[in-house]
Design a protein around this motif. Structure first.
Motif, PDB file in Angstrom:
ATOM      1  N   ARG A   1       9.289  -9.468  -0.185  1.00 53.75           N
ATOM      2  CA  ARG A   1       7.987  -9.541   0.463  1.00 53.75           C
ATOM      3  C   ARG A   1       7.356  -8.156   0.534  1.00 53.75           C
ATOM      4  O   ARG A   1       7.996  -7.183   0.919  1.00 53.75           O
ATOM      5  N   GLU A   2       6.104  -8.100   0.133  1.00 54.48           N
ATOM      6  CA  GLU A   2       5.395  -6.827   0.164  1.00 54.48           C
ATOM      7  C   GLU A   2       4.942  -6.525   1.580  1.00 54.48           C
ATOM      8  O   GLU A   2       4.526  -7.413   2.329  1.00 54.48           O
ATOM      9  N   TRP A  12      -1.699  -2.645   6.345  1.00 53.77           N
ATOM     10  CA  TRP A  12      -1.756  -1.743   7.494  1.00 53.77           C
ATOM     11  C   TRP A  12      -0.468  -0.950   7.627  1.00 53.77           C
ATOM     12  O   TRP A  12      -0.487   0.226   8.001  1.00 53.77           O
ATOM     13  N   MET A  13       0.662  -1.574   7.304  1.00 56.09           N
ATOM     14  CA  MET A  13       1.946  -0.882   7.401  1.00 56.09           C
ATOM     15  C   MET A  13       2.073   0.172   6.295  1.00 56.09           C
ATOM     16  O   MET A  13       2.542   1.295   6.536  1.00 56.09           O
ATOM     17  N   GLN A  14       1.634  -0.180   5.080  1.00 56.90           N
ATOM     18  CA  GLN A  14       1.657   0.790   3.989  1.00 56.90           C
ATOM     19  C   GLN A  14       0.735   1.974   4.298  1.00 56.90           C
ATOM     20  O   GLN A  14       1.080   3.131   4.048  1.00 56.90           O
ATOM     21  N   ALA A  15      -0.432   1.673   4.862  1.00 59.05           N
ATOM     22  CA  ALA A  15      -1.368   2.743   5.225  1.00 59.05           C
ATOM     23  C   ALA A  15      -0.743   3.676   6.252  1.00 59.05           C
ATOM     24  O   ALA A  15      -0.874   4.906   6.159  1.00 59.05           O
ATOM     25  N   ALA A  16      -0.060   3.098   7.232  1.00 60.16           N
ATOM     26  CA  ALA A  16       0.589   3.909   8.267  1.00 60.16           C
ATOM     27  C   ALA A  16       1.672   4.803   7.669  1.00 60.16           C
ATOM     28  O   ALA A  16       1.816   5.970   8.054  1.00 60.16           O
ATOM     29  N   VAL A  17       2.424   4.279   6.697  1.00 55.15           N
ATOM     30  CA  VAL A  17       3.485   5.063   6.055  1.00 55.15           C
ATOM     31  C   VAL A  17       2.882   6.228   5.267  1.00 55.15           C
ATOM     32  O   VAL A  17       3.357   7.366   5.366  1.00 55.15           O
TER      33      VAL A  17
END
Length: 209
Positions: free
Chosen positions: A11-12, A16-21
Motif C-alpha cells: 500500500r502506498e 500527506w504522509m509523503q509530504a510530511a516525510v
C-alpha cells in the motif's frame, strides 16, 4: 496441485504522509548543514549567492540551505515546514517542480540584482516563493480547495510579503522578491493542465445543443 496466489501489493503511503516525510527530511538537512557550518567556523555559509560573478552562480544551488546563524535557521524552520507541506500536499511531483522553479528563479534573480560584494543565503527564497505560489495557485486552477489554502496562507503569512521591499540592509529583499516571482511563475506553469481542461470544458459546453 495448489495454486500460488499473488502477494498483495504494498500500500502506498497517503500524499500527506509523503509530504510530511519530504519536508521533515529537508528541514533535518538544514539543521545538519548548520551544525557542519558551525563546526567548520562558518566556512559553508561563504558559498552563498555572490552577485554577477561566475563563481557566485554556484550560490544559486547552495544558498537556500545555508544560514547565517542558529537564530536565522530557527526563524525559517516553521515557515519551511508549514508552507513546504502545503505545497507538496497537492502532489509530490508538482510540489517538487514548484520548489525547483522557485529555487532557480529566486536565486538567479538575486544573482542579477543584489548589491555588489554581498553574500545572500537562507531558505527565505523558498519561503517567499511558497507563499506566492500558494496565494495565486487557486486563481490559475480555479479549484476551491486551493483558493481556501491561499486564504489561510494570506492570513498567516500575508504580512511577510512586505519583505519584498527594501528595508534592513542586512536582509536580502532581492531574494524575497525573486523568490515570490518564482512562486508566481511556478503557479502559472504548473496550472497549465487545469487551465487546458477548463478550456476544453468550455468548448464542449458551446458545442452542446
Amino acid at each position: 496441485m495448489s495454486d500460488i496466489g499473488k502477494l498483495p501489493g504494498k500500500r502506498e503511503r497517503p500524499v500527506w504522509m509523503q509530504a510530511a516525510v519530504y519536508v521533515g527530511a529537508f528541514t533535518a538537512l538544514l539543521w545538519i548543514i548548520e551544525i557542519i557550518d558551525v563546526a567548520s567556523g562558518s566556512r559553508l555559509e561563504r558559498n552563498g549567492i555572490e552577485p554577477r560573478s561566475v563563481e557566485g552562480l554556484w550560490g544559486i544551488l547552495f544558498a537556500p540551505v545555508l544560514h547565517d546563524d542558529w537564530q536565522h535557521l530557527i526563524a525559517n524552520t516553521v515557515p519551511i515546514i508549514v508552507l513546504g507541506f502545503l505545497v507538496l500536499l497537492s502532489g509530490l511531483a508538482r510540489g517538487l517542480a514548484a520548489t525547483g522553479i522557485i529555487w532557480v528563479v529566486g536565486g538567479f534573480g538575486t544573482w542579477l540584482t543584489a548589491g555588489s560584494y554581498s553574500n545572500t543565503i537562507g531558505a527565505s527564497i523558498l519561503i517567499f516563493g511558497f507563499i506566492a505560489y500558494l496565494l495565486v495557485r487557486g486563481f490559475f486552477t480555479r479549484k476551491l480547495g486551493q483558493l481556501a489554502i491561499g486564504v489561510v496562507v494570506f492570513v498567516l503569512y500575508g504580512s511577510a510579503l512586505w519583505g519584498v521591499l527594501p528595508s534592513d540592509p542586512n536582509i536580502s529583499w532581492q531574494g524575497h522578491l525573486f523568490g515570490a516571482v518564482g512562486g508566481v511563475i511556478a503557479a502559472r506553469l504548473l496550472s497549465a493542465d487545469a487551465r487546458a481542461e477548463r478550456s476544453r470544458a468550455k468548448s464542449l459546453d458551446r458545442l452542446t445543443p
